[in-house]
Design a protein around this motif. Structure first.
Motif, PDB file in Angstrom:
ATOM      1  N   VAL B  29       0.855  -1.195   0.000  1.00 44.39           N
ATOM      2  CA  VAL B  29       0.000   0.000   0.000  1.00 44.39           C
ATOM      3  C   VAL B  29       0.885   1.237   0.000  1.00 44.39           C
ATOM      4  CG1 VAL B  29      -1.624   1.355   1.391  1.00 44.39           C
ATOM      5  CG2 VAL B  29      -1.962  -1.116   1.148  1.00 44.39           C
ATOM      6  N   SER B  30       1.882   1.239   0.853  1.00 41.75           N
ATOM      7  CA  SER B  30       2.806   2.358   0.999  1.00 41.75           C
ATOM      8  C   SER B  30       3.593   2.604  -0.284  1.00 41.75           C
ATOM      9  CB  SER B  30       3.750   2.082   2.162  1.00 41.75           C
ATOM     10  OG  SER B  30       4.704   3.088   2.277  1.00 41.75           O
ATOM     11  N   ILE B  31       4.077   1.549  -0.902  1.00 41.81           N
ATOM     12  CA  ILE B  31       4.830   1.674  -2.161  1.00 41.81           C
ATOM     13  C   ILE B  31       3.958   2.335  -3.226  1.00 41.81           C
ATOM     14  CG2 ILE B  31       5.744   0.342  -4.117  1.00 41.81           C
ATOM     15  CD1 ILE B  31       6.844  -1.679  -2.027  1.00 41.81           C
ATOM     16  N   LEU B  32       2.732   1.844  -3.351  1.00 41.68           N
ATOM     17  CA  LEU B  32       1.826   2.387  -4.376  1.00 41.68           C
ATOM     18  C   LEU B  32       1.505   3.853  -4.096  1.00 41.68           C
ATOM     19  CD1 LEU B  32      -0.463  -0.746  -4.694  1.00 41.68           C
ATOM     20  CD2 LEU B  32       1.011   0.176  -6.483  1.00 41.68           C
ATOM     21  N   GLN B  33       1.231   4.176  -2.841  1.00 40.10           N
ATOM     22  CA  GLN B  33       0.935   5.564  -2.481  1.00 40.10           C
ATOM     23  C   GLN B  33       2.108   6.471  -2.814  1.00 40.10           C
ATOM     24  OE1 GLN B  33      -0.142   5.172   1.650  1.00 40.10           O
ATOM     25  NE2 GLN B  33      -2.338   5.308   1.202  1.00 40.10           N
ATOM     26  N   HIS B  34       3.314   5.977  -2.555  1.00 34.44           N
ATOM     27  CA  HIS B  34       4.514   6.772  -2.846  1.00 34.44           C
ATOM     28  C   HIS B  34       4.646   7.000  -4.352  1.00 34.44           C
ATOM     29  CE1 HIS B  34       8.332   8.581  -1.905  1.00 34.44           C
ATOM     30  NE2 HIS B  34       8.918   7.849  -2.828  1.00 34.44           N
ATOM     31  N   LEU B  35       4.410   5.975  -5.139  1.00 35.34           N
ATOM     32  CA  LEU B  35       4.506   6.102  -6.596  1.00 35.34           C
ATOM     33  C   LEU B  35       3.480   7.100  -7.121  1.00 35.34           C
ATOM     34  CD1 LEU B  35       5.144   2.440  -7.830  1.00 35.34           C
ATOM     35  CD2 LEU B  35       6.768   4.310  -7.608  1.00 35.34           C
ATOM     36  N   PHE B  36       2.306   7.101  -6.506  1.00 38.30           N
ATOM     37  CA  PHE B  36       1.277   8.069  -6.912  1.00 38.30           C
ATOM     38  C   PHE B  36       1.686   9.483  -6.512  1.00 38.30           C
ATOM     39  CE2 PHE B  36      -1.845   4.590  -7.426  1.00 38.30           C
ATOM     40  CZ  PHE B  36      -2.434   5.020  -8.598  1.00 38.30           C
ATOM     41  N   LYS B  37       2.211   9.617  -5.294  1.00 34.69           N
ATOM     42  CA  LYS B  37       2.573  10.926  -4.762  1.00 34.69           C
ATOM     43  C   LYS B  37       3.696  11.553  -5.576  1.00 34.69           C
ATOM     44  CE  LYS B  37       4.868  11.817  -0.935  1.00 34.69           C
ATOM     45  NZ  LYS B  37       5.342  11.526   0.428  1.00 34.69           N
ATOM     46  N   ILE B  38       4.731  10.791  -5.833  1.00 33.82           N
ATOM     47  CA  ILE B  38       5.891  11.260  -6.571  1.00 33.82           C
ATOM     48  C   ILE B  38       5.480  11.687  -7.971  1.00 33.82           C
ATOM     49  CG2 ILE B  38       8.032  10.454  -7.640  1.00 33.82           C
ATOM     50  CD1 ILE B  38       8.245  11.249  -4.694  1.00 33.82           C
ATOM     51  N   ASP B  39       4.472  10.957  -8.495  1.00 36.57           N
ATOM     52  CA  ASP B  39       3.848  11.366  -9.752  1.00 36.57           C
ATOM     53  C   ASP B  39       4.795  11.277 -10.945  1.00 36.57           C
ATOM     54  OD1 ASP B  39       1.366  11.992 -10.663  1.00 36.57           O
ATOM     55  OD2 ASP B  39       1.770  14.125 -10.789  1.00 36.57           O
TER      56      ASP B  39
END
Lengths: 110, 110
Positions: B29-39
């Motif tokens: 979940v954290s990895i995916l959220q980070h990938l979304f955030k970094i954009d």
DNA sequence: TTTATATATCGTAATATTGCAATAAACAAA
DNA sequence: TTTGTTTATTGCAATATTACGATATATAAA
């Protein structure tokens, strides 16, 4: 080892993971779909509906109940189960927010 | 025993369960959220960002990649990862349909 | 070529999950 | 009380997951 390090993640991340985990088995997906389809409380039936032994179904129901997604009511010798509407709605908000993260990716090197 | 009886469930039920399963761990979940955030694609970083050992992160990335939710691109000595937009959108349709099942329950004995 | 850096894979220990037979518990009906 | 019905619990075997040290692989830099 072998145990998830929940302490290094946020409460929300752990919450999402917990909900997702309970949906991570086809039997529980099937149980929930059946409860939605029947559209009313169901006593028994679930064991016949799904092709797993009674103790196995009972165990899956317990997990769904522990997370608050379903509720059960003793009705004579049997127990009636149905979706816990309020909790389902609350879960949906959390999961939908996760799934709907915006993706307007600036660069795409992959 | 110990193995899920996928053969008694529909393809869709198994699909939902597989997607949910991969979301069923806070690290992913954290990895995916980070990938979304970094954009944008991210090379490295993930190990520092999340507090797990490098082999553990690598393993989680592999699972996300196997399901097609992320893609990786070798960039010199490092590998860049980002969300697989098309596959994420397809997954979202399946999961949202499951979460949005209508609930106009006739009776509520529970 | 040697050294440094980044990621992947292997091997393994600890823990969790799945499934079910056997059995218990709770209640209704005879 | 006895019998039947339904669901829960216990105990256990098989398998899966999580985490990481050690090591391999691949490329860049010196």
């Amino acid at each position: 080892m072998g145990l998830t390090k929940t302490e290094i993640f946020t409460e929300k991340q752990n919450k999402i993971a917990l909900f997702a985990k309970v949906f991570g088995h086809p039997a529980r997906v099937s149980i929930l779909q059946h409860l939605f389809k029947i559209d009313t409380c169901v006593c028994g039936d679930l064991v016949n509906e799904i092709g797993l032994a009674q103790p196995t179904i009972s165990q899956h129901l317990k997990e769904l109940k522990q997370l608050g997604l379903i509720k059960g009511n003793v009705e004579g010798t049997s127990v009636c189960y149905c979706i816990h509407k309020e909790n389902w709605a609350a879960m949906k908000i959390v999961m939908t927010e996760f799934l709907n993260q915006d993706l307007t990716q600036k660069q795409d090197c992959c």
